[in-house]
Design a protein around this motif. Structure first.
Motif, short mmCIF file in Angstrom:
data_model
loop_
_atom_site.label_atom_id
_atom_site.label_comp_id
_atom_site.label_asym_id
_atom_site.label_seq_id
_atom_site.Cartn_x
_atom_site.Cartn_y
_atom_site.Cartn_z
N LYS A 111 0.81 -0.93 0.27
CA LYS A 111 0.28 0.15 -0.05
C LYS A 111 0.81 1.12 -0.34
CE LYS A 111 -3.79 -2.02 2.50
NZ LYS A 111 -4.43 -2.14 3.89
N PHE A 112 0.84 2.12 -0.36
CA PHE A 112 0.95 3.84 -0.63
C PHE A 112 0.02 4.54 0.94
CE2 PHE A 112 2.62 1.66 -4.32
CZ PHE A 112 3.62 2.39 -4.12
N PRO A 113 1.00 5.78 1.55
CA PRO A 113 2.00 5.74 1.53
C PRO A 113 3.47 4.43 1.76
CG PRO A 113 1.08 7.32 3.00
CD PRO A 113 0.03 5.81 2.28
N ILE A 114 4.41 4.31 2.00
CA ILE A 114 5.31 3.51 1.86
C ILE A 114 5.50 3.49 3.43
CG2 ILE A 114 7.27 3.24 2.48
CD1 ILE A 114 6.74 3.41 0.07
N GLY A 115 5.07 2.32 4.43
CA GLY A 115 5.24 2.23 5.95
C GLY A 115 3.96 1.95 6.33
N THR A 116 3.01 1.54 4.88
CA THR A 116 1.64 0.84 5.31
C THR A 116 1.09 -0.07 5.51
OG1 THR A 116 0.51 1.63 4.04
CG2 THR A 116 0.88 3.52 5.14
N THR A 117 2.07 -0.99 5.23
CA THR A 117 2.11 -2.27 4.70
C THR A 117 2.64 -3.38 5.54
OG1 THR A 117 1.66 -2.39 2.37
CG2 THR A 117 2.09 -4.83 3.18
N LEU A 118 2.22 -3.95 6.24
CA LEU A 118 2.02 -4.71 7.73
C LEU A 118 1.42 -6.18 7.57
CD1 LEU A 118 3.98 -6.11 10.21
CD2 LEU A 118 1.74 -4.83 11.15
N PHE A 119 2.63 -7.23 7.36
CA PHE A 119 2.05 -8.78 7.64
C PHE A 119 2.17 -9.28 9.11
CE2 PHE A 119 0.24 -7.97 2.92
CZ PHE A 119 -0.61 -8.89 3.18
N PHE A 120 2.23 -9.56 9.14
CA PHE A 120 2.63 -10.65 10.92
C PHE A 120 2.35 -11.79 10.76
CE2 PHE A 120 -1.18 -8.25 11.57
CZ PHE A 120 -1.95 -8.83 12.23
N CYS A 121 3.10 -12.58 11.91
CA CYS A 121 2.49 -14.20 11.36
C CYS A 121 2.63 -14.77 13.37
CB CYS A 121 3.30 -15.12 10.19
SG CYS A 121 3.82 -14.28 8.56
N SER A 122 2.04 -16.04 13.01
CA SER A 122 1.84 -16.90 14.62
C SER A 122 3.10 -18.04 13.88
CB SER A 122 1.05 -16.77 15.48
OG SER A 122 -0.13 -17.98 14.60
N PHE A 123 3.95 -18.33 15.03
CA PHE A 123 3.86 -19.90 14.42
C PHE A 123 4.36 -21.24 15.73
CE2 PHE A 123 5.83 -16.26 11.74
CZ PHE A 123 6.12 -17.51 10.37
N GLN A 124 4.09 -22.13 16.03
CA GLN A 124 3.86 -22.85 16.94
C GLN A 124 4.14 -24.51 16.03
OE1 GLN A 124 0.25 -23.73 18.04
NE2 GLN A 124 1.02 -24.20 20.48
N TRP A 125 5.10 -25.49 17.09
CA TRP A 125 5.34 -26.04 16.95
C TRP A 125 5.64 -27.30 18.06
CZ3 TRP A 125 8.52 -22.07 15.97
CH2 TRP A 125 9.28 -22.23 16.88
N ASN A 126 5.09 -28.58 17.93
CA ASN A 126 5.51 -29.60 18.79
C ASN A 126 4.17 -28.81 19.92
OD1 ASN A 126 7.13 -31.43 18.42
ND2 ASN A 126 8.52 -31.15 19.68
#
Length: 119
Positions: free
Chosen positions: A56-71
């Motif tokens: 997205k514009f303006p620069i600095g507005t796109t964020l993707f975050f993830c959760s991770f889990q194992w065992n």
């Protein structure tokens, strides 16, 4: 050839996440942005999950975050793409490997930059 393609790509950003957990463990990941929920995915060791988007514009507005889990361990979180962040967004093809200590961005076959999990 891949580096040339990265420079010519105008179709958006592609994120690829590979399960590189030691001990051949399965990895469950769930990635989201403010607008998009990409769902939960189970990756066997060596498996990958990828997604594409147009920042997205303006620069600095796109964020993707993830959760991770194992065992069955606690969830680990990481901001996998932050526009304007050199370490996480200076790519058209953002390739990540997930390890127990944290995710690593594979800039090229000879350079890996690792990050800690979000606190």
């Amino acid at each position: 050839m891949a580096l040339l393609w990265e420079k010519l790509n105008t179709l958006g950003t592609h994120v690829n996440i590979v399960n590189s957990l030691e001990g051949n463990l399965d990895l469950t990941l769930h990635c989201k942005s403010k607008d998009d929920d990409l769902g939960a995915h189970l990756l066997h060791h060596g498996g990958n999950f990828g997604f594409s988007f147009n920042p997205k514009f303006p620069i600095g507005t796109t964020l993707f975050f993830c959760s991770f889990q194992w065992n069955g361990e606690k969830l680990h979180y990481f901001d996998i793409f932050i526009s304007g962040d050199y370490g996480r967004a200076d790519c058209d093809y953002c390739n990540w490997s997930i390890f127990k200590p944290g995710p690593c961005r594979n800039r090229d076959p000879m350079q890996r930059v690792c990050f800690p999990w979000n606190k």
